[in-house]
Enzyme design. Structure first.
Site, PDB file in Angstrom:
ATOM      1  CD  GLU A 189      33.991  10.413  44.463  1.00  0.00           C
ATOM      2  OE1 GLU A 189      33.235   9.477  44.097  1.00  0.00           O
ATOM      3  OE2 GLU A 189      33.612  11.587  44.523  1.00  0.00           O
ATOM      4  CG  HIS A 190      38.112   5.976  44.526  1.00  0.00           C
ATOM      5  ND1 HIS A 190      38.241   5.082  43.483  1.00  0.00           N
ATOM      6  CD2 HIS A 190      38.220   7.204  43.986  1.00  0.00           C
ATOM      7  CE1 HIS A 190      38.439   5.763  42.348  1.00  0.00           C
ATOM      8  NE2 HIS A 190      38.423   7.048  42.631  1.00  0.00           N
ATOM      9  N   GLY A 249      32.081  10.735  30.150  1.00  0.00           N
ATOM     10  CA  GLY A 249      33.366  10.436  30.783  1.00  0.00           C
ATOM     11  C   GLY A 249      33.877  11.571  31.641  1.00  0.00           C
ATOM     12  CB  ALA A 250      32.753  14.732  32.572  1.00  0.00           C
ATOM     13  N   GLY A 251      32.879  12.036  34.959  1.00  0.00           N
ATOM     14  CA  GLY A 251      32.680  11.764  36.384  1.00  0.00           C
ATOM     15  C   GLY A 251      31.265  12.008  36.867  1.00  0.00           C
ATOM     16  CB  SER A 286      27.025   8.443  36.721  1.00  0.00           C
ATOM     17  OG  SER A 286      27.730   8.100  37.841  1.00  0.00           O
ATOM     18  CG  ASP A 311      28.745   5.799  39.546  1.00  0.00           C
ATOM     19  OD1 ASP A 311      28.936   6.373  40.634  1.00  0.00           O
ATOM     20  OD2 ASP A 311      29.639   5.614  38.702  1.00  0.00           O
ATOM     21  CE1 TYR A 316      36.299   3.451  40.270  1.00  0.00           C
ATOM     22  CE2 TYR A 316      36.366   1.106  39.768  1.00  0.00           C
ATOM     23  CZ  TYR A 316      35.781   2.181  40.408  1.00  0.00           C
ATOM     24  OH  TYR A 316      34.684   1.973  41.217  1.00  0.00           O
TER      25      TYR A 316
HETATM   26  C1  GLA Z   1      33.181   5.647  39.620  1.00  0.00           C
HETATM   27  C2  GLA Z   1      32.587   4.284  39.919  1.00  0.00           C
HETATM   28  C3  GLA Z   1      31.921   4.265  41.300  1.00  0.00           C
HETATM   29  C4  GLA Z   1      32.848   4.808  42.384  1.00  0.00           C
HETATM   30  C5  GLA Z   1      33.489   6.121  41.934  1.00  0.00           C
HETATM   31  C6  GLA Z   1      34.550   6.586  42.888  1.00  0.00           C
HETATM   32  O1  GLA Z   1      32.180   6.601  39.497  1.00  0.00           O
HETATM   33  O2  GLA Z   1      31.633   3.936  38.945  1.00  0.00           O
HETATM   34  O3  GLA Z   1      31.498   2.958  41.600  1.00  0.00           O
HETATM   35  O4  GLA Z   1      33.801   3.862  42.750  1.00  0.00           O
HETATM   36  O5  GLA Z   1      34.085   6.032  40.657  1.00  0.00           O
HETATM   37  O6  GLA Z   1      33.987   6.915  44.105  1.00  0.00           O
END
Ligand code: GLA
Length: 396
Positions: A38-39, A127-129, A131, A177, A227
């Site tokens: 992540e990140h 918007g829940a992570g 994508s 994503d 972010y």
């Molecule tokens: C979001 C962004 C991705 C990635 C993640 C964190 O989903 O769209 O590009 O940076 O956060 O891992």
């Protein structure tokens, strides 16, 4: 389930847009769950996502003018209408800004687009992570280019969708994503080197375990600005390290050993923590991929836990609800690994849970999480599925 979504989408399309001599075509793009990493993507590191079987459906038909009329079954009152000649971001258009941005990017690429009527239906939480934005972006880009027989590679599509989010929406997302949404395959995870764009598909042989996605049901307020702030912090750390290490192009170039050798040169403790997360997370991704290949699922699960702790303590992108869910899941029956997934600041976790203990897991998590936060979580049992596609072609 899917069949009925397709059927009602086609019915609703006819109802909204009426008859025409042009065919209606149906496309689907999945969401994704990131197993670990992540990140790291915008730092040229590794990520390990999989496309999931939830996503965005799109019915689309050519028009005889240069207009785009868009509707979504998820937001019935809202219709977004634009002409090719003027495409600007308008906060009132909400979700409609994603397809608008895609149309703009396709036109800039020289795709000879025709106007179109578009109807969407999503079964991903927004918007829940998971994508939802890459999903609507990729389904629109793929569908509209197919509509005019314009051939574009999946990699190009992914970069186009990333540009849309960066330039039109204003969130500086990495490439994870869109890549997962584009390249996903059933029962496989994608090990992606975000610097070289090398992809390795790895079978998700989970034996007795299942992937469980759990939504905190906490909206990701301020997520976009936080972010972008994290990205800037990483750039700052990189710039400082470049002063002492020639040839460093991104944080993904740093091994753990090199980071330990150089970390003293980063002045601010906060920036040092951010860089530490990226370097240790990158290391965890490669180990996790290896453990998965060796069927060492418990070791994989331990890395997920370490990832969450690093995101909580060093990168500071979890927040009270994700941490409460993480703690509840870590202690629940059958769970060998759990972590936040996606950008953070709310959204979902991903957990590995023994398939014989799913009910007990859910029950205990629901209770413990509610006691901690007053919120009720939502569970999604989903499989790793295919990337963006045209639906009729799938059944051929
Ligand atoms: C979001 C962004 C991705 C990635 C993640 C964190 O989903 O769209 O590009 O940076 O956060 O891992």
């Amino acid at each position: 389930m899917t069949q009925s979504i397709e059927k009602s989408l086609l019915q609703n399309f006819q109802e909204y847009f009426g008859e025409s001599d042009q065919p209606v075509r149906l496309f689907f793009a999945p969401g994704r769950v990131n197993l670990i990493g992540e990140h790291t993507d915008y730092n040229g590191g590794y990520v390990f996502p999989a496309a999931i079987t939830l996503g965005t459906y799109m019915a689309v038909r050519k028009r005889n003018d240069s207009k785009y009329v868009m509707k979504s079954d998820n937001f019935p009152g809202n219709q977004v209408e634009i002409d090719q000649s003027l495409i600007v971001n308008d906060p009132n258009d909400d979700w409609g800004n994603y397809p608008k941005g895609i149309i703009k990017e396709l036109l800039e690429l020289g795709v000879p687009l025709a106007g179109a009527d578009l109807l969407y239906h999503g079964n991903l939480p927004n918007g829940a992570g998971l994508s939802s934005s890459a999903s609507i972006g990729m389904v629109t880009a793929y569908g509209l280019s197919q509509l005019v027989d314009f051939s574009i590679s999946t990699k190009e599509l992914a970069f186009l969708c990333q540009r849309m989010e960066n330039r039109f929406i204003g969130v500086n997302t990495g490439i994870m994503d869109q890549t997962a949404v584009g390249f996903g395959k059933a029962n496989q995870a994608i090990l992606l080197n975000c610097k070289s764009f090398e992809l390795e598909m790895i079978p998700l042989n989970l034996g007795d375990y299942k992937i469980v996605i759990t939504n905190t049901n906490k909206r990701r307020g301020l997520a976009d600005s936080k972010y972008n702030e994290r990205r800037q912090e990483c750039e700052k750390g990189l710039a400082e390290l470049q002063q002492v290490k020639a040839g460093l192009t991104c944080l993904g170039d740093l091994s753990l050993e090199l980071f330990e050798e150089l970390e003293g040169t980063i002045k601010e403790p906060l920036i040092k923590k951010r860089v530490r997360h990226v370097v240790t997370e990158d290391n965890r991704v490669l180990l996790a991929a290896q453990y998965l290949k060796e069927d060492q699922l418990e070791a994989f699960g331990q890395l997920m836990i370490a990832s969450h702790l690093s995101l909580r303590d060093d990168y500071e992108v979890t927040g009270a609800e994700l941490d409460a869910l993480f703690e509840s899941q870590k202690a629940a029956p059958g769970c060998i690994g759990t972590r936040m997934t996606g950008a953070g600041f709310g959204g979902c976790t991903v957990s590995l849970v023994n398939s014989n203990q799913l009910d007990a897991f859910e029950q205990q998590v629901q209770e413990a999480y509610f006691n901690r936060t007053g919120l009720t979580p939502t569970f999604y049992m989903c499989e790793a599925g295919p990337g963006v596609l045209e639906l009729e072609k799938q059944s051929n």
